[in-house]
Design an enzyme around this catalytic site. Structure first.
Site, PDB file in Angstrom:
ATOM      1  N   ASP A 292      50.895 -19.240  16.415  1.00  0.00           N
ATOM      2  CA  ASP A 292      50.707 -20.572  16.951  1.00  0.00           C
ATOM      3  C   ASP A 292      49.716 -20.428  18.112  1.00  0.00           C
ATOM      4  OD1 ASP A 292      53.046 -23.319  17.414  1.00  0.00           O
ATOM      5  OD2 ASP A 292      50.872 -23.217  17.641  1.00  0.00           O
TER       6      ASP A 292
HETATM    7  C1  GLC Z   1      50.283 -26.441  18.614  1.00  0.00           C
HETATM    8  C2  GLC Z   1      51.532 -26.552  17.779  1.00  0.00           C
HETATM    9  C3  GLC Z   1      51.311 -26.290  16.317  1.00  0.00           C
HETATM   10  C4  GLC Z   1      49.902 -26.682  15.940  1.00  0.00           C
HETATM   11  C5  GLC Z   1      48.952 -25.740  16.671  1.00  0.00           C
HETATM   12  C6  GLC Z   1      47.481 -26.065  16.370  1.00  0.00           C
HETATM   13  O1  GLC Z   1      50.563 -25.948  19.890  1.00  0.00           O
HETATM   14  O2  GLC Z   1      52.672 -25.828  18.179  1.00  0.00           O
HETATM   15  O3  GLC Z   1      52.304 -27.024  15.605  1.00  0.00           O
HETATM   16  O4  GLC Z   1      49.726 -26.592  14.537  1.00  0.00           O
HETATM   17  O5  GLC Z   1      49.171 -25.760  18.074  1.00  0.00           O
HETATM   18  O6  GLC Z   1      47.150 -27.302  16.915  1.00  0.00           O
END
Ligand code: GLC
Length: 735
Positions: A292
């Protein structure tokens, strides 16, 4: 043997060709007639260490739209990077970037562009939590097909969706992004989403790769506070949080995103057990894991890495194949391999997984997209219609005293009151993609459009979403007392739920509650229309409501869908996928609780032991009567099946859709079991006066077994119950 032969042969050829000739040659990895695995091996065999590392690097392009992930706008692209979070709807810009990757780099490896199309790309559908209340996986699949088509037309071939985090604590803002409190419902909706995004062929120009997230246990963030520690027993992990991921992987989800949370002392972004032992070995996932946002670097904050280098080592060796935006792999992976800390074979395996998806997506053969105008790609009439239909099926009629809804023909004057009446952004919800507030027609305008020709409609805002300005209360009361009914539009601002949207109070803000109670003094029916990204605690105001419609954050067509329901043009069919508590203090509250030593005792003394509105609750404008449930046998043997049927009659005055939920209860087992567990559901149209038979065919191995703390499934003979409607059917399972 064939595979080995090709690999050896191709490797010999590979090094015989000089780099400058590579682009002009029809080398095996560029030959679409060859099996993907052979193309992967040929390309892998030609890559330098640096080129391999770059495939594990994901960066961003464009202006960041997630306020929780702060970064400046990015305009430069390294064409050797493996992936971009591509923030643009422009196919021209995408093609320009991709052309650099294909033509300016030594091997011409296309960049995989991803984006958060969570509930739509440009056409905004209801938030996933709302979608799960439709109990209509086919509509969810279709909405994801639209999202995929719109995304792919912009160059985005990967969405970071579906989120299948089973959620039990609504203080956690991200309950809005998942499919509720039940593992089975999250599983069914997650599979529907995967099928919608990926279709039957990933190389289809309108298909995108799905991404199961957040793996795993993120929703158990302590106290509902986002990003916090999660304490989850191994048996609960397997029983509650793993099933939607396991099923999603087996349904072919192309990728998985690891989560931010630390689970029992081991961060999900550095957990060899979940990421490699389970996901890649037990479940044989042949896609890849992406971190993430910054979750590799965050291993330092979580106290398991002293510095970036150690964070890189821990995440990569645990099984995180691609590093989202923090450049930890970019900075440290190559040196860790050169120093022998990480075997190059482990890097090869990560790159193999990434290349495999790129080949499957057809990016080598078709790296570019048609440069069509937005009006040909977005907001197509059939997409708009689908958004309106899914929004209507997602809304839940929680209360309808004296059938005050749908609005009767003798109603001549209504008052629309409340801050949600004119709202746009909140109606789209968080993660709205490229949905624009101007795409949203506010509730007030939709009500005016629907009823303006036959009703007098007054509007007074009454109050803000929060604050303490009561100056408009009297004006609101004045229009209320003149009306035959009031539509009171309340709820949450957009940013009050979603990521980093944890709230310590689930009750409506004081000012909204006060307005509701103030209007409750008037002798006029109040119809609450609530828009929120989470369940709200309504006990303080529920008594003054004649009716309550939970419309969630229904997306750009939500206002029209609501008007359809108010007018009775649509008979509401939504049922709750997540419990509505009496109060915040009742959190967490969910239906599939473990049995208690003293079931009737130990509950809070100041509120009822059940939620205000339980999982599965939802009213219709018609009525359904369940006939006697019958079982095909009193005893079923392991290896056989048993079938239970229930006739459902529409005893009301209009057609309606009914969802029958089938629960299993195992009263005695070698470990304590939940009081009941959803194992099947079916939604069908039942016409007025008709009777439809709903059927649940029980497969004991699938439906009566339970998992232990290692994920092993156990099936134990003995008595079982099936609960359907208010009935309980008993039968025995024998060897
Ligand atoms: C965010 C979220 C995730 C998302 C990623 C990209 O912090 O936790 O769900 O897909 O970053 O935006």
């Amino acid at each position: 043997m064939r595979h080995v032969f090709w690999t050896v042969l191709l490797s010999v050829i590979a090094f015989a060709v000089t780099p400058t000739e590579i682009r002009s040659q029809n080398l095996p990895y560029k030959d679409p007639s060859l099996p993907v695995e052979d193309r992967v091996e040929d390309l892998l065999g030609r890559m330098t260490l640096r080129e391999k590392v770059m495939q594990t690097v994901q960066r961003t392009y464009g202006k960041n739209t997630n306020i929780n992930n702060i970064e400046k706008e990015v305009k430069a692209v390294d064409p050797t990077v493996g992936s971009l979070i591509y923030r643009s709807t422009s196919p021209e810009l995408y093609n320009e970037i991709q052309r650099r990757a294909m033509q300016e780099t030594r091997l011409g490896i296309p960049i995989l562009c991803g984006f958060d199309a969570i509930h739509g790309f440009r056409t905004v559908f209801p938030i996933p939590l709302a979608q799960s209340c439709s109990w209509n996986p086919e509509l969810v699949r279709l909405s994801c097909r639209v999202a995929a088509s719109e995304a792919a037309s912009s160059g985005v071939k990967w969405t970071f969706s579906p989120m299948v985090d089973v959620a039990r604590d609504s203080r956690w803002g991200r309950v809005s992004e998942g499919y509720g409190e039940d593992p089975y419902l999250n599983t069914i909706m997650g599979i529907a989403a995967i099928k919608g995004y990926q279709g039957s062929d990933l190389s289809d120009p309108s298909a995108v790769a799905a991404c199961l997230k957040h793996y795993v246990g993120y929703s158990m963030s302590e106290g509902g506070r986002d990003y916090q520690y999660t304490n989850i027993s191994a048996q609960t992990l397997w029983e509650t949080f793993m099933p939607p991921f396991e099923a999603g992987v087996k349904a072919g989800a192309a990728t998985v995103m690891c989560a931010f949370n630390d689970m029992n002392g081991v961060p999900a972004s550095a957990n060899p057990y979940t990421l490699t032992e389970v996901l890649k070995k037990q479940w044989a996932h042949d896609g890849f894991v992406v971190s993430d946002w910054n979750s590799v670097e965050q291993l330092i904050a979580q106290g398991v890495a002293a510095d970036d280098r150690e964070a890189c080592l821990k995440a990569f060796t645990a099984g995180v194949d691609m590093d989202m935006v923090d450049d930890i792999y970019f900075d440290h992976l190559e040196k860790l391999i050169e120093e022998g800390e990480i075997p190059v074979g482990m890097l090869d395996e990560a790159v193999r997984r990434i290349l495999r998806l790129k080949f499957r997506l057809g990016l080598f053969e078709a790296p570019y997209v048609d440069e069509r105008p937005e009006q040909e790609r977005f907001l197509q009439p059939e997409s708009i219609d689908l958004a309106r239909r899914l929004a209507a099926e997602s809304m839940v009629l929680l209360k309808n005293e004296n059938e005050v809804l749908p609005i009767a023909s003798d109603v001549k004057r209504i008052a629309v009151i409340g801050p949600m009446a004119e709202e746009r952004a909140a109606v789209n919800g968080s993660w709205e993609g490229y949905g624009k507030p101007e795409d949203v027609t506010p509730l007030l305008d939709c009500i005016r459009e629907k009823f303006g020709d036959r009703l007098e409609i007054d509007f007074v805002r009454g109050c803000g979403f929060d604050g303490d300005d009561r100056s408009n209360f009297d004006a609101a009361l004045q229009v209320a007392v003149k009306a035959d009914l009031v539509i009171l539009c309340l709820g949450e601002k957009r940013e009050w739920s979603g990521e980093n949207g944890s709230r310590s109070v689930l009750e409506l803000p004081d000012i909204q509650e006060e307005l509701a109670l103030y209007l409750g003094e008037a002798d006029v029916p109040l119809i609450f229309v609530l828009s929120s990204g989470r369940p709200l605690a309504l006990a303080n105001v529920e008594p003054v409501a004649a009716a309550i419609i939970q419309m969630w954050q229904p997306g750009s067509q939500g206002g029209f869908a609501l008007a359809d329901i108010l007018a009775g043009d649509v008979n509401p069919s939504g049922k709750l996928s997540i419990s509505f508590p009496w109060s915040t203090g009742q959190q967490p509250v969910y239906y599939n609780v473990r049995r208690s030593a003293r079931p009737k005792m130990g509950h809070y003394k100041d509120i009822p032991r059940t939620p205000l509105y339980p999982f599965g609750h939802g009213l219709s404008y018609t009525s359904f009567t369940y006939g006697k449930a019958t079982c095909s046998a009193d005893l079923v043997r392991i290896g056989e099946k048993i079938c239970i049927e229930v006739p459902v009659t529409n005893t009301g005055k209009r057609d309606g859709m009914e969802t029958v939920l089938w629960f299993v209860s195992d009263p005695v087992a070698s470990i304590s079991r939940p009081e009941k567990e959803l194992k099947y559901f079916e939604k069908k149209l039942v016409r007025q006066g008709d009777t439809e038979i709903f059927r649940f065919e029980i497969d004991p191995e699938r439906d009566l077994s339970f998992v232990d703390d290692k994920g092993n499934r156990h099936l134990e003979t003995g008595e079982f119950y099936v609960l359907v409607g208010s009935q309980r059917v008993e039968f025995q399972l024998a060897d």
